[in-house]
Design an enzyme around this catalytic site. Structure first.
Site, PDB file in Angstrom:
ATOM      1  N   GLU A  10     -43.708  53.573  31.881  1.00  0.00           N
ATOM      2  CA  GLU A  10     -43.583  52.164  31.499  1.00  0.00           C
ATOM      3  C   GLU A  10     -43.348  52.000  29.996  1.00  0.00           C
ATOM      4  O   GLU A  10     -43.926  51.124  29.351  1.00  0.00           O
ATOM      5  CB  GLU A  10     -44.829  51.387  31.940  1.00  0.00           C
ATOM      6  CG  GLU A  10     -44.972  51.300  33.448  1.00  0.00           C
ATOM      7  CD  GLU A  10     -46.154  50.463  33.887  1.00  0.00           C
ATOM      8  OE1 GLU A  10     -46.048  49.796  34.916  1.00  0.00           O
ATOM      9  OE2 GLU A  10     -47.197  50.487  33.200  1.00  0.00           O
ATOM     10  N   GLU A  24     -44.222  51.990  41.626  1.00  0.00           N
ATOM     11  CA  GLU A  24     -45.586  51.459  41.729  1.00  0.00           C
ATOM     12  C   GLU A  24     -45.529  50.124  42.448  1.00  0.00           C
ATOM     13  O   GLU A  24     -45.101  49.121  41.871  1.00  0.00           O
ATOM     14  CB  GLU A  24     -46.230  51.275  40.352  1.00  0.00           C
ATOM     15  CG  GLU A  24     -46.557  52.566  39.632  1.00  0.00           C
ATOM     16  CD  GLU A  24     -47.362  52.328  38.358  1.00  0.00           C
ATOM     17  OE1 GLU A  24     -47.907  51.203  38.202  1.00  0.00           O
ATOM     18  OE2 GLU A  24     -47.436  53.249  37.526  1.00  0.00           O
TER      19      GLU A  24
END
Length: 650
Positions: free
Chosen positions: A199, A270
């Site tokens: 991320e 995710e």
């Protein structure tokens, strides 16, 4: 007789010639593609609009389990339940700070740190593995997996091309890939993909850094697919395969991924079926089962691959919980010990209603019948334990490593652990001051402190209260008194953004201590209380430090000790109820279960059965404030994580 022998000889020559001719024919005249050859193992590819494995279309159905949040004896049970829900892949982070506590000294083989064993356990069950080695992982884990010793360099810029960071990253990858590279699919192992960084789009925009991380993986033997993951509003990094993370709004997120990366496989790296909790939250976060089931069905109907983050959350044992702070005035928020996450498999490894609903959905996308679900792990409510010995923390600290200085030092700069500083736990700052002192000022406490005079608690400096002044009226006849400040590292930030772009989350006293309004040089002795297994075992056996209960009222930070006797079968799982206690940690047979705090929402601590043993089990509790009378802990078979509250929109 002679004639018969001659005939047999001629026949044998004839048969031999026929066999030789046949061998020559099969070797030289049959086309190579007609020969029976074993199939070649082919890596996961992402060249078109779908993944392929062994040259055939493949959908990744994955769930996250972090080996460092589950005791090893339970790994196979959790993995078998993952497969029984209909998943074909397990995804795990690698927590750098869990393996390199001292620069250059790695542990990839001891207990919960044996990541290779975890990967092989998945392989034995026929599961594929996706590894996310960082170097940064977030994961609501202490410092996002980054080692605390990086902070000794005051010029450090984390997650960047800073030379000190890159040198440490290179060393880490070189050591880790010696374990993982041989376990790749191309080598006959189960690992089919690696993630570069994590991320990063939420943090920075240095494409060269992300590309460097991927190149470092390649240099150290990674040949399998490498990808990145980010939220929908982040730009892609280089030519790596992009994946996306989200919890709701399937159409919008999938469309965003298609825009930045057309004609490549869709992967939700995710999907968040739940959420985590902070201390002082109003309850335990949960995501509605119906909403979860509908979202998963929509993701699969889009043709996307999916990873459940988390499939099984596990536990933030010891001091490994992370903490959040966002841009602006949002306060520092440490994560609780439980990482239940409202996942399909709960903290103790039991299937939930969410698990059962998702299993029904996934069965539609799996050709063969799913294997049966393994039974829940047995749990027992053991007899209560009264802790019948106690020791003042100041007394016990004398057996811990100590650093002398003229001014208070943060944990990372203490002269301990071969000179790389203290990473976790508590630091106890002790100095003598004049009995005529009127005020003591403490500035820069990270994260919470108890201030004592001659062993008597005077003030608690709470989270986000970085500056405090104590008004003293000592009325003592002596010339000096002992000033002691115990500071708890409640968890370094695991995520940061905005003005925290290069967060520098030092712990302990990061500011100063003033006496009557002035900063003065004193003789400070700072004791490093990380409550390692070795330290706990040394003080547990030292009879000189322990006294018999009853514990004096409101004595402040103390250790208490008691025993649980077990006989018969192998011990089973249980939960430790901390009802009546205030704040501290629970240690069982030298293993730190983690933190408790009566502010909630979590009220129990998960105790895996493998940490117990037949015979004597020793419990040591650090209580910072006040224990029940008598100091007793109880065991229950169900967790108390707080009332259920809905997850905010993400």
């Amino acid at each position: 007789m002679v004639k018969m022998m001659v005939n047999r000889f001629r026949m044998s020559i004839y048969v031999g010639c026929l066999i030789a001719a046949a061998l020559i024919y099969f070797k030289f005249w049959i086309r190579p593609d007609d020969r029976a050859v074993p199939p070649r193992i082919q890596s996961l590819t992402a060249d078109g609009d779908e993944f392929a494995l062994d040259g055939r279309p493949f959908r990744i159905l994955s769930g996250s389990i972090h080996y460092f949040r589950v005791v090893p004896i339970h790994w196979s049970d959790r993995l078998a339940k993952l497969k029984a829900m209909g998943l074909n892949t397990v995804q795990t982070y690698v927590a750098w700070n869990f393996h390199e506590s001292t620069p250059g000294r790695f542990d990839f083989t001891t207990g919960m740190r044996d990541v290779g064993r975890f990967v092989r356990a998945a392989h034995s069950l026929g599961l594929h593995v996706i590894v996310r080695p960082g170097p940064y992982i977030c994961a609501e884990w202490e410092h996002g997996g980054l080692p605390a010793w990086l902070l000794r360099d005051k010029t450090m810029k984390l997650r960047s091309m800073h030379p000190g960071f890159i040198a440490a990253l290179d060393r880490y990858f070189e050591a880790l890939m010696k374990i993982l590279a041989p376990l790749q699919r191309v080598n006959g192992g189960p690992i089919i993909a690696f993630q570069a960084e994590n991320e990063y789009g939420n943090y920075g925009n240095d494409v060269s850094y992300v590309e460097y991380v991927a190149a470092a993986l390649r240099r150290n033997g990674v040949t399998e697919l490498i990808f990145t993951s980010d939220n929908h509003d982040k730009k892609p990094f280089g030519s790596l395969l992009q994946t996306i993370n989200f919890q709701r709004d399937v159409s919008m997120n999938i469309a965003a991924l298609r825009r930045v990366q057309p004609n490549r496989p869709l992967m939700v790296a995710e999907y968040w079926p739940g959420w985590f909790d902070h201390w002082t939250d109003s309850g335990h976060h949960g995501l509605d089962v119906d909403e979860t089931a509908q979202t998963v069905a929509r993701i699969l109907d889009e043709g996307a691959s999916i990873n459940f983050y988390m499939f099984h959350g596990g536990t933030n044992f010891a001091f490994y919980n992370g903490a959040d702070r966002k841009s602006g005035r949002v306060p520092y928020m440490p994560v609780v010990t439980s990482y239940d996450y409202d996942a399909p498999l709960d903290e103790a490894g039991d299937p939930t209603e969410k698990y059962r609903r998702l299993r029904e959905i996934l069965q539609r996308y799996v050709a063969s019948p799913l294997p049966p679900v393994p039974p829940p792990v047995q749990k027992t409510a053991y007899a209560s334990v009264t802790l019948n010995s106690y020791a003042e923390l100041v007394r016990v600290s004398q057996y811990a490593p100590v650093t002398a200085s003229r001014r208070p030092l943060p944990m990372e700069l203490l002269s301990v652990r071969d000179g790389v500083g203290q990473a976790f736990g508590f630091a106890l700052y002790v100095a003598q001051i004049s009995s005529g002192v009127k005020t003591v000022g403490v500035r820069g406490v990270r994260d919470r402190a108890v201030v004592m005079i001659d062993g008597r608690p005077m003030k608690t400096i709470e989270l986000n209260e970085k500056d405090a002044v104590l008004e003293l009226d000592l009325k003592t006849s002596g010339e000096s008194v002992q000033l002691a400040i115990i500071v708890e590292n409640c968890g370094r930030l695991n995520v940061a953004s905005g003005w925290l772009l290069h967060w520098f989350d030092s712990k302990g006293i990061t500011g100063s201590v003033s006496i009557d309004g002035e900063e003065k040089d004193l003789t400070w002795n700072t004791f490093s209380l990380d409550f390692s297994t070795e330290y706990v075992e040394s003080i547990t056996k030292n009879q000189d430090v322990w006294r018999a209960t009853p514990v004096p009222g409101d004595i402040g930070p103390i250790l208490l000790k008691g025993e649980l006797q077990l006989a018969g079968d192998e011990p089973s799982d249980t939960f430790v109820s901390m009802e009546g206690w205030t704040k501290g940690i629970v240690i069982v047979n030298g293993f730190n279960l983690g933190r408790y705090w009566n502010v909630g929402p979590q009220k129990t601590l998960y105790l895996p059965g493998p940490l117990l043993r037949r015979g004597t089990n020793t419990f040591v509790i650090l209580e910072l404030h006040k224990s029940p009378t008598p100091p007793t802990i109880k065991f229950v078979t169900e967790p108390v994580l707080g009332k259920r509250i809905a997850v905010e929109k993400w």
